[in-house]
Write an enzyme that holds these catalytic residues in place. Structure first.
Site, PDB file in Angstrom:
ATOM      1  N   ASP A  61      19.181   3.461 -10.922  1.00 46.65           N
ATOM      2  CA  ASP A  61      20.546   3.463 -11.451  1.00 46.65           C
ATOM      3  C   ASP A  61      20.873   2.032 -11.860  1.00 46.65           C
ATOM      4  O   ASP A  61      20.946   1.147 -11.004  1.00 46.65           O
ATOM      5  CB  ASP A  61      21.510   3.963 -10.374  1.00 46.65           C
ATOM      6  CG  ASP A  61      22.954   3.997 -10.823  1.00 46.65           C
ATOM      7  OD1 ASP A  61      23.264   3.503 -11.933  1.00 46.65           O
ATOM      8  OD2 ASP A  61      23.797   4.500 -10.045  1.00 46.65           O
ATOM      9  N   TYR A 152      34.323   2.333 -24.012  1.00 46.67           N
ATOM     10  CA  TYR A 152      32.981   2.038 -24.530  1.00 46.67           C
ATOM     11  C   TYR A 152      32.998   0.762 -25.363  1.00 46.67           C
ATOM     12  O   TYR A 152      32.145  -0.117 -25.187  1.00 46.67           O
ATOM     13  CB  TYR A 152      32.505   3.218 -25.365  1.00 46.67           C
ATOM     14  CG  TYR A 152      31.188   2.988 -26.066  1.00 46.67           C
ATOM     15  CD1 TYR A 152      29.988   3.079 -25.383  1.00 46.67           C
ATOM     16  CD2 TYR A 152      31.146   2.704 -27.430  1.00 46.67           C
ATOM     17  CE1 TYR A 152      28.771   2.884 -26.024  1.00 46.67           C
ATOM     18  CE2 TYR A 152      29.941   2.511 -28.083  1.00 46.67           C
ATOM     19  CZ  TYR A 152      28.757   2.603 -27.383  1.00 46.67           C
ATOM     20  OH  TYR A 152      27.566   2.399 -28.026  1.00 46.67           O
ATOM     21  N   LYS A 156      31.009  -2.710 -24.450  1.00 45.33           N
ATOM     22  CA  LYS A 156      30.025  -3.286 -25.357  1.00 45.33           C
ATOM     23  C   LYS A 156      30.464  -4.671 -25.841  1.00 45.33           C
ATOM     24  O   LYS A 156      29.609  -5.531 -26.130  1.00 45.33           O
ATOM     25  CB  LYS A 156      29.776  -2.344 -26.535  1.00 45.33           C
ATOM     26  CG  LYS A 156      29.061  -1.061 -26.146  1.00 45.33           C
ATOM     27  CD  LYS A 156      27.688  -1.330 -25.515  1.00 45.33           C
ATOM     28  CE  LYS A 156      26.899  -0.055 -25.288  1.00 45.33           C
ATOM     29  NZ  LYS A 156      25.562  -0.296 -24.712  1.00 45.33           N
TER      30      LYS A 156
END
Length: 255
Positions: A61, A152, A156
């Site tokens: 993970d 997201y 990023k």
């Protein structure tokens, strides 16, 4: 098509059980690289690595410090060292800014931002003594934002800033670090398209036709993505660092 040789390159690919990461795990051994794949999906990841002729697979993970540290250490040991880290693992959860829940925010940040930090930090000792390359997956969303993918895009954006920071700090050790911003057609993208209504899909395709100068649609993983990544993972890309490198048909340049 002629693709650069990766003979002798020892490479770790995270996210190797699906999408673009899987494409690299499948392609790079044939270019001469020794590859270890890392992914949370153990059964699929191991099967793909075996089928591709990779050195091996490690289940981990990326958002768990102990899990990913152990996986990277074991991968580097299997490879007899490390020359290139390609960190492709991530999640692309959607959601508008005003309706993004804290749970979604924390999960997306944990995998995409914290995961990048943990994977890079785990690889650093293996690269420090002889140099090498780190290729983190960012996104155009992390450069200019993305309506309906707020968390997201923020995560990023963190990947871009982190990558430029380590490029500045770790360059003294001969380590280059770049952020890849791909726009490539993958099975995940097929699922995204399948969830759209006919009207949404038509609007989506019209937007892509307008904003991607080369072809008007996402690129092909084998024709457009693998060759570019092979070069970036090669010795020839040694002097490229601290950059956001779009592999997107010109989409990121369009305003």
């Amino acid at each position: 098509m002629s693709i650069v040789s990766l003979a002798g390159r020892r490479i770790i690919v995270t996210g190797g059980a699906s999408g673009m990461g899987q494409a690299l795990v499948r392609a790079f051994p044939g270019l001469g690289a020794a590859v270890v794949s890392i992914d949370l999906s153990a059964e699929a990841g191991d099967a793909i690595a075996r089928d591709a002729g990779a050195v091996g697979f490690e289940a981990a993970d990326v958002a768990d410090e102990v899990s990913i540290q152990g996986a990277v250490d074991r991968a580097a040991d299997r490879l007899g060292g490390l020359d290139v880290l390609i960190h492709a693992a991530g999640v692309a959860t959607g959601g508008a800014a005003a309706t993004t829940t804290l749970d979604v925010w924390n999960r997306v940040m944990a995998v995409n931002a914290t995961g990048t930090f943990l994977v890079n930090r785990a690889a650093f000792p293996h690269l420090k003594n002889h140099g090498g390359a780190i290729l983190n997956f960012a996104s155009a969303a992390g450069v200019r934002g993305h309506p309906t993918k707020a968390a997201y895009a923020a995560a990023k954006g963190a990947v871009v800033a982190w990558t430029r920071t380590i490029a500045a700090e770790w360059g003294r050790y001969g380590i280059s670090a770049n952020a890849i911003a791909p726009a490539i057609w993958t099975p995940m993208y097929d699922r995204t398209r399948a969830d759209m209504t006919a009207v949404e899909l038509a609007d989506h395709d019209t937007t892509k036709a307008r904003t991607i100068p080369l072809g008007g649609r996402l690129g092909d993983v084998e024709r457009d993505f693998v060759p570019a990544m092979a070069f970036l993972a090669s010795h020839g890309a040694r002097f490229i660092s601290g950059q956001v490198i779009p592999i997107d048909g010109g989409m990121l340049m369009v305003r």
